[in-house]
Design a protein around this motif. Structure first.
Motif, PDB file in Angstrom:
ATOM      1  N   LEU A   7       0.827  -1.208   0.000  1.00  0.00           N
ATOM      2  CA  LEU A   7       0.000   0.000   0.000  1.00  0.00           C
ATOM      3  C   LEU A   7       0.863   1.260   0.000  1.00  0.00           C
ATOM      4  O   LEU A   7       0.523   2.250  -0.648  1.00  0.00           O
ATOM      5  CB  LEU A   7      -0.925  -0.002   1.214  1.00  0.00           C
ATOM      6  CG  LEU A   7      -2.035  -1.045   1.188  1.00  0.00           C
ATOM      7  CD1 LEU A   7      -2.761  -1.071   2.520  1.00  0.00           C
ATOM      8  CD2 LEU A   7      -3.007  -0.755   0.069  1.00  0.00           C
ATOM      9  N   TYR A   8       1.981   1.222   0.713  1.00  0.00           N
ATOM     10  CA  TYR A   8       2.877   2.376   0.767  1.00  0.00           C
ATOM     11  C   TYR A   8       3.417   2.705  -0.623  1.00  0.00           C
ATOM     12  O   TYR A   8       3.396   3.853  -1.060  1.00  0.00           O
ATOM     13  CB  TYR A   8       4.021   2.086   1.734  1.00  0.00           C
ATOM     14  CG  TYR A   8       5.149   3.077   1.639  1.00  0.00           C
ATOM     15  CD1 TYR A   8       5.015   4.364   2.165  1.00  0.00           C
ATOM     16  CD2 TYR A   8       6.351   2.741   1.033  1.00  0.00           C
ATOM     17  CE1 TYR A   8       6.041   5.283   2.076  1.00  0.00           C
ATOM     18  CE2 TYR A   8       7.385   3.645   0.943  1.00  0.00           C
ATOM     19  CZ  TYR A   8       7.230   4.916   1.462  1.00  0.00           C
ATOM     20  OH  TYR A   8       8.245   5.811   1.370  1.00  0.00           O
ATOM     21  N   ARG A   9       3.892   1.671  -1.336  1.00  0.00           N
ATOM     22  CA  ARG A   9       4.422   1.905  -2.682  1.00  0.00           C
ATOM     23  C   ARG A   9       3.340   2.384  -3.632  1.00  0.00           C
ATOM     24  O   ARG A   9       3.568   3.260  -4.462  1.00  0.00           O
ATOM     25  CB  ARG A   9       5.045   0.620  -3.217  1.00  0.00           C
ATOM     26  CG  ARG A   9       6.330   0.261  -2.516  1.00  0.00           C
ATOM     27  CD  ARG A   9       7.079  -0.816  -3.264  1.00  0.00           C
ATOM     28  NE  ARG A   9       8.211  -1.290  -2.491  1.00  0.00           N
ATOM     29  CZ  ARG A   9       8.308  -2.516  -1.992  1.00  0.00           C
ATOM     30  NH1 ARG A   9       7.358  -3.379  -2.202  1.00  0.00           N
ATOM     31  NH2 ARG A   9       9.364  -2.863  -1.299  1.00  0.00           N
ATOM     32  N   GLN A  10       2.138   1.822  -3.493  1.00  0.00           N
ATOM     33  CA  GLN A  10       1.024   2.207  -4.363  1.00  0.00           C
ATOM     34  C   GLN A  10       0.632   3.669  -4.138  1.00  0.00           C
ATOM     35  O   GLN A  10       0.458   4.425  -5.092  1.00  0.00           O
ATOM     36  CB  GLN A  10      -0.159   1.287  -4.053  1.00  0.00           C
ATOM     37  CG  GLN A  10      -1.280   1.356  -5.040  1.00  0.00           C
ATOM     38  CD  GLN A  10      -2.381   0.370  -4.690  1.00  0.00           C
ATOM     39  OE1 GLN A  10      -2.410  -0.152  -3.578  1.00  0.00           O
ATOM     40  NE2 GLN A  10      -3.263   0.128  -5.618  1.00  0.00           N
ATOM     41  N   GLU A  11       0.527   4.079  -2.895  1.00  0.00           N
ATOM     42  CA  GLU A  11       0.147   5.459  -2.589  1.00  0.00           C
ATOM     43  C   GLU A  11       1.263   6.438  -2.967  1.00  0.00           C
ATOM     44  O   GLU A  11       0.997   7.536  -3.424  1.00  0.00           O
ATOM     45  CB  GLU A  11      -0.185   5.601  -1.101  1.00  0.00           C
ATOM     46  CG  GLU A  11      -1.490   4.953  -0.710  1.00  0.00           C
ATOM     47  CD  GLU A  11      -2.674   5.600  -1.394  1.00  0.00           C
ATOM     48  OE1 GLU A  11      -2.782   6.840  -1.362  1.00  0.00           O
ATOM     49  OE2 GLU A  11      -3.483   4.868  -1.978  1.00  0.00           O
ATOM     50  N   LYS A  12       2.516   6.031  -2.763  1.00  0.00           N
ATOM     51  CA  LYS A  12       3.639   6.887  -3.126  1.00  0.00           C
ATOM     52  C   LYS A  12       3.644   7.148  -4.627  1.00  0.00           C
ATOM     53  O   LYS A  12       3.845   8.280  -5.074  1.00  0.00           O
ATOM     54  CB  LYS A  12       4.950   6.231  -2.694  1.00  0.00           C
ATOM     55  CG  LYS A  12       6.161   7.098  -2.877  1.00  0.00           C
ATOM     56  CD  LYS A  12       7.404   6.404  -2.335  1.00  0.00           C
ATOM     57  CE  LYS A  12       8.629   7.219  -2.593  1.00  0.00           C
ATOM     58  NZ  LYS A  12       9.854   6.523  -2.180  1.00  0.00           N
ATOM     59  N   LYS A  13       3.381   6.094  -5.407  1.00  0.00           N
ATOM     60  CA  LYS A  13       3.338   6.256  -6.862  1.00  0.00           C
ATOM     61  C   LYS A  13       2.168   7.149  -7.260  1.00  0.00           C
ATOM     62  O   LYS A  13       2.297   8.000  -8.140  1.00  0.00           O
ATOM     63  CB  LYS A  13       3.167   4.883  -7.508  1.00  0.00           C
ATOM     64  CG  LYS A  13       3.327   4.907  -9.026  1.00  0.00           C
ATOM     65  CD  LYS A  13       2.919   3.601  -9.688  1.00  0.00           C
ATOM     66  CE  LYS A  13       3.756   2.439  -9.177  1.00  0.00           C
ATOM     67  NZ  LYS A  13       3.366   1.174  -9.843  1.00  0.00           N
ATOM     68  N   ARG A  14       1.039   7.001  -6.589  1.00  0.00           N
ATOM     69  CA  ARG A  14      -0.137   7.810  -6.914  1.00  0.00           C
ATOM     70  C   ARG A  14       0.112   9.282  -6.598  1.00  0.00           C
ATOM     71  O   ARG A  14      -0.244  10.159  -7.374  1.00  0.00           O
ATOM     72  CB  ARG A  14      -1.350   7.310  -6.115  1.00  0.00           C
ATOM     73  CG  ARG A  14      -2.653   7.996  -6.505  1.00  0.00           C
ATOM     74  CD  ARG A  14      -3.823   7.448  -5.717  1.00  0.00           C
ATOM     75  NE  ARG A  14      -3.698   7.720  -4.293  1.00  0.00           N
ATOM     76  CZ  ARG A  14      -4.079   8.867  -3.718  1.00  0.00           C
ATOM     77  NH1 ARG A  14      -4.577   9.838  -4.446  1.00  0.00           N
ATOM     78  NH2 ARG A  14      -3.955   9.039  -2.411  1.00  0.00           N
ATOM     79  N   LEU A  15       0.761   9.560  -5.476  1.00  0.00           N
ATOM     80  CA  LEU A  15       1.049  10.947  -5.106  1.00  0.00           C
ATOM     81  C   LEU A  15       2.059  11.592  -6.049  1.00  0.00           C
ATOM     82  O   LEU A  15       1.972  12.768  -6.369  1.00  0.00           O
ATOM     83  CB  LEU A  15       1.550  11.025  -3.668  1.00  0.00           C
ATOM     84  CG  LEU A  15       0.493  10.784  -2.589  1.00  0.00           C
ATOM     85  CD1 LEU A  15       1.135  10.694  -1.214  1.00  0.00           C
ATOM     86  CD2 LEU A  15      -0.531  11.893  -2.611  1.00  0.00           C
ATOM     87  N   GLU A  16       3.058  10.802  -6.498  1.00  0.00           N
ATOM     88  CA  GLU A  16       4.034  11.349  -7.432  1.00  0.00           C
ATOM     89  C   GLU A  16       3.407  11.654  -8.779  1.00  0.00           C
ATOM     90  O   GLU A  16       3.808  12.588  -9.463  1.00  0.00           O
ATOM     91  CB  GLU A  16       5.188  10.361  -7.594  1.00  0.00           C
ATOM     92  CG  GLU A  16       6.101  10.318  -6.401  1.00  0.00           C
ATOM     93  CD  GLU A  16       7.172   9.261  -6.527  1.00  0.00           C
ATOM     94  OE1 GLU A  16       7.111   8.449  -7.483  1.00  0.00           O
ATOM     95  OE2 GLU A  16       8.067   9.226  -5.676  1.00  0.00           O
ATOM     96  N   ASN A  17       2.417  10.873  -9.179  1.00  0.00           N
ATOM     97  CA  ASN A  17       1.765  11.108 -10.471  1.00  0.00           C
ATOM     98  C   ASN A  17       0.853  12.334 -10.432  1.00  0.00           C
ATOM     99  O   ASN A  17       0.597  12.931 -11.468  1.00  0.00           O
ATOM    100  CB  ASN A  17       0.959   9.880 -10.892  1.00  0.00           C
ATOM    101  CG  ASN A  17       1.869   8.742 -11.318  1.00  0.00           C
ATOM    102  OD1 ASN A  17       3.014   8.960 -11.674  1.00  0.00           O
ATOM    103  ND2 ASN A  17       1.341   7.529 -11.271  1.00  0.00           N
ATOM    104  N   GLU A  18       0.370  12.711  -9.271  1.00  0.00           N
ATOM    105  CA  GLU A  18      -0.522  13.867  -9.174  1.00  0.00           C
ATOM    106  C   GLU A  18       0.246  15.184  -9.348  1.00  0.00           C
ATOM    107  O   GLU A  18      -0.304  16.168  -9.797  1.00  0.00           O
ATOM    108  CB  GLU A  18      -1.252  13.878  -7.833  1.00  0.00           C
ATOM    109  CG  GLU A  18      -2.356  12.848  -7.750  1.00  0.00           C
ATOM    110  CD  GLU A  18      -3.089  12.915  -6.416  1.00  0.00           C
ATOM    111  OE1 GLU A  18      -2.720  13.765  -5.581  1.00  0.00           O
ATOM    112  OE2 GLU A  18      -4.021  12.130  -6.230  1.00  0.00           O
TER     113      GLU A  18
END
Length: 50
Positions: free
Chosen positions: A38-49
């Protein structure tokens, strides 16, 4: 790690109560490993925003 399991009603929680190592392995697989995912998934989502 596992001993002869003699109980009136063999249950999941009775199996976890075999020893401290069993509970530790169970908690790591159920709680801690998904946290890394979940940490990696959310980190990737935040970087894409941004």
């Amino acid at each position: 790690m596992f001993e002869a399991f003699t109980d009136v009603v063999p249950s999941f929680f009775g199996t976890l109560n075999q020893g401290p190592m069993t509970l530790t392995i169970f908690l790591h697989t159920v709680i801690i490993l998904p946290m890394f995912f979940l940490y990696r998934q959310e980190k990737k989502r935040l970087e894409n925003e941004q």
